[in-house]
Design a protein around this motif. Structure first.
Motif, PDB file in Angstrom:
ATOM      1  N   MET A   1       0.838  -1.190   0.000  1.00 49.55           N
ATOM      2  CA  MET A   1       0.000   0.000   0.000  1.00 49.55           C
ATOM      3  C   MET A   1       0.881   1.251   0.000  1.00 49.55           C
ATOM      4  O   MET A   1       1.821   1.360   0.769  1.00 49.55           O
ATOM      5  N   ASN A   2       0.589   2.165  -0.855  1.00 50.52           N
ATOM      6  CA  ASN A   2       1.340   3.407  -0.968  1.00 50.52           C
ATOM      7  C   ASN A   2       0.735   4.438  -0.017  1.00 50.52           C
ATOM      8  O   ASN A   2      -0.420   4.779  -0.123  1.00 50.52           O
ATOM      9  N   ASP A   3       1.517   4.920   0.913  1.00 51.30           N
ATOM     10  CA  ASP A   3       1.066   5.891   1.905  1.00 51.30           C
ATOM     11  C   ASP A   3       1.713   7.226   1.600  1.00 51.30           C
ATOM     12  O   ASP A   3       2.943   7.321   1.562  1.00 51.30           O
ATOM     13  N   LYS A   4       0.920   8.262   1.426  1.00 50.14           N
ATOM     14  CA  LYS A   4       1.477   9.560   1.054  1.00 50.14           C
ATOM     15  C   LYS A   4       2.179  10.267   2.219  1.00 50.14           C
ATOM     16  O   LYS A   4       2.822  11.282   2.025  1.00 50.14           O
ATOM     17  N   THR A   5       2.082   9.701   3.440  1.00 49.68           N
ATOM     18  CA  THR A   5       2.749  10.329   4.573  1.00 49.68           C
ATOM     19  C   THR A   5       4.096   9.699   4.882  1.00 49.68           C
ATOM     20  O   THR A   5       4.798  10.149   5.780  1.00 49.68           O
ATOM     21  N   ARG A   6       4.450   8.647   4.163  1.00 47.77           N
ATOM     22  CA  ARG A   6       5.736   7.971   4.363  1.00 47.77           C
ATOM     23  C   ARG A   6       6.409   7.781   3.007  1.00 47.77           C
ATOM     24  O   ARG A   6       5.766   7.815   1.970  1.00 47.77           O
ATOM     25  N   LEU A   7       7.718   7.531   3.054  1.00 48.47           N
ATOM     26  CA  LEU A   7       8.477   7.301   1.826  1.00 48.47           C
ATOM     27  C   LEU A   7       9.201   5.969   1.977  1.00 48.47           C
ATOM     28  O   LEU A   7      10.223   5.874   2.654  1.00 48.47           O
ATOM     29  N   ALA A   8       8.639   4.943   1.359  1.00 48.82           N
ATOM     30  CA  ALA A   8       9.206   3.597   1.443  1.00 48.82           C
ATOM     31  C   ALA A   8      10.555   3.548   0.728  1.00 48.82           C
ATOM     32  O   ALA A   8      10.804   4.317  -0.215  1.00 48.82           O
ATOM     33  N   PRO A   9      11.432   2.643   1.157  1.00 49.96           N
ATOM     34  CA  PRO A   9      12.772   2.554   0.558  1.00 49.96           C
ATOM     35  C   PRO A   9      12.762   2.335  -0.951  1.00 49.96           C
ATOM     36  O   PRO A   9      13.671   2.788  -1.645  1.00 49.96           O
ATOM     37  N   GLU A  10      11.749   1.669  -1.456  1.00 49.57           N
ATOM     38  CA  GLU A  10      11.709   1.404  -2.899  1.00 49.57           C
ATOM     39  C   GLU A  10      11.143   2.574  -3.708  1.00 49.57           C
ATOM     40  O   GLU A  10      11.209   2.576  -4.936  1.00 49.57           O
ATOM     41  N   GLU A  11      10.619   3.593  -3.042  1.00 52.00           N
ATOM     42  CA  GLU A  11      10.097   4.764  -3.747  1.00 52.00           C
ATOM     43  C   GLU A  11      11.243   5.703  -4.117  1.00 52.00           C
ATOM     44  O   GLU A  11      12.272   5.741  -3.447  1.00 52.00           O
ATOM     45  N   VAL A  25      12.170  19.859   1.253  1.00 53.34           N
ATOM     46  CA  VAL A  25      13.107  19.076   2.062  1.00 53.34           C
ATOM     47  C   VAL A  25      12.459  18.729   3.401  1.00 53.34           C
ATOM     48  O   VAL A  25      12.588  17.607   3.896  1.00 53.34           O
ATOM     49  N   GLU A  26      11.734  19.660   3.966  1.00 48.73           N
ATOM     50  CA  GLU A  26      11.061  19.412   5.242  1.00 48.73           C
ATOM     51  C   GLU A  26       9.985  18.339   5.107  1.00 48.73           C
ATOM     52  O   GLU A  26       9.835  17.492   5.999  1.00 48.73           O
ATOM     53  N   VAL A  27       9.266  18.336   4.004  1.00 48.45           N
ATOM     54  CA  VAL A  27       8.254  17.295   3.775  1.00 48.45           C
ATOM     55  C   VAL A  27       8.927  15.938   3.618  1.00 48.45           C
ATOM     56  O   VAL A  27       8.487  14.939   4.202  1.00 48.45           O
ATOM     57  N   LEU A  28       9.993  15.877   2.840  1.00 50.21           N
ATOM     58  CA  LEU A  28      10.742  14.626   2.689  1.00 50.21           C
ATOM     59  C   LEU A  28      11.244  14.129   4.041  1.00 50.21           C
ATOM     60  O   LEU A  28      11.165  12.941   4.349  1.00 50.21           O
ATOM     61  N   ASN A  29      11.762  15.039   4.846  1.00 52.64           N
ATOM     62  CA  ASN A  29      12.257  14.684   6.167  1.00 52.64           C
ATOM     63  C   ASN A  29      11.141  14.072   7.012  1.00 52.64           C
ATOM     64  O   ASN A  29      11.342  13.051   7.666  1.00 52.64           O
ATOM     65  N   SER A  30       9.992  14.675   6.984  1.00 49.70           N
ATOM     66  CA  SER A  30       8.853  14.153   7.741  1.00 49.70           C
ATOM     67  C   SER A  30       8.462  12.754   7.264  1.00 49.70           C
ATOM     68  O   SER A  30       8.233  11.849   8.074  1.00 49.70           O
ATOM     69  N   LYS A  31       8.411  12.569   5.962  1.00 51.81           N
ATOM     70  CA  LYS A  31       8.039  11.265   5.396  1.00 51.81           C
ATOM     71  C   LYS A  31       9.056  10.188   5.768  1.00 51.81           C
ATOM     72  O   LYS A  31       8.681   9.058   6.096  1.00 51.81           O
ATOM     73  N   VAL A  32      10.337  10.534   5.728  1.00 57.76           N
ATOM     74  CA  VAL A  32      11.375   9.558   6.059  1.00 57.76           C
ATOM     75  C   VAL A  32      11.306   9.203   7.545  1.00 57.76           C
ATOM     76  O   VAL A  32      11.434   8.032   7.920  1.00 57.76           O
ATOM     77  N   HIS A  33      11.074  10.193   8.395  1.00 56.05           N
ATOM     78  CA  HIS A  33      10.943   9.911   9.826  1.00 56.05           C
ATOM     79  C   HIS A  33       9.737   9.022  10.104  1.00 56.05           C
ATOM     80  O   HIS A  33       9.823   8.096  10.921  1.00 56.05           O
ATOM     81  N   ARG A  34       8.627   9.288   9.438  1.00 59.00           N
ATOM     82  CA  ARG A  34       7.442   8.445   9.631  1.00 59.00           C
ATOM     83  C   ARG A  34       7.702   7.027   9.127  1.00 59.00           C
ATOM     84  O   ARG A  34       7.266   6.052   9.730  1.00 59.00           O
ATOM     85  N   GLN A  35       8.431   6.911   8.021  1.00 61.96           N
ATOM     86  CA  GLN A  35       8.780   5.591   7.490  1.00 61.96           C
ATOM     87  C   GLN A  35       9.663   4.845   8.479  1.00 61.96           C
ATOM     88  O   GLN A  35       9.463   3.657   8.734  1.00 61.96           O
ATOM     89  N   MET A  36      10.624   5.554   9.037  1.00 56.35           N
ATOM     90  CA  MET A  36      11.526   4.925  10.001  1.00 56.35           C
ATOM     91  C   MET A  36      10.742   4.430  11.220  1.00 56.35           C
ATOM     92  O   MET A  36      10.969   3.311  11.698  1.00 56.35           O
TER      93      MET A  36
END
Length: 76
Positions: A1-11, A25-36
């Motif tokens: 499932m693709n979640d717009k609030t996270r950035l999966a490693p394969e994306e 950059v701040e949005v990317l940072n938020s998505k990566v933190h949520r993914q982690m």
């Protein structure tokens, strides 16, 4: 499932963060933190790609903070 609030490693992830606006950059940072966070819950540890992305974003944000502070000191 693709979640717009996270950035999966394969994306896809930008190769050059310098070209992005601060907000992007701040949005990317938020998505990566949520993914982690999700990876810790699901797998007990983050994916190496997510860790690498977090480190890259931390460095970029630190550089931007340093540049911003330098400009503020020039104005004072």
């Amino acid at each position: 499932m693709n979640d717009k609030t996270r950035l999966a490693p394969e994306e896809p992830f930008p190769e050059d963060l310098d070209t992005l606006a601060d907000g992007e950059v701040e949005v990317l940072n938020s998505k990566v933190h949520r993914q982690m966070d999700e990876e810790y819950v699901e797998d007990g540890q983050p994916d190496p790609e997510t860790e690498f992305r977090k480190e890259e974003l931390d460095e970029e944000l630190d550089e931007r903070d340093d540049e911003s502070q330098g400009e503020s000191e020039k104005e004072a």
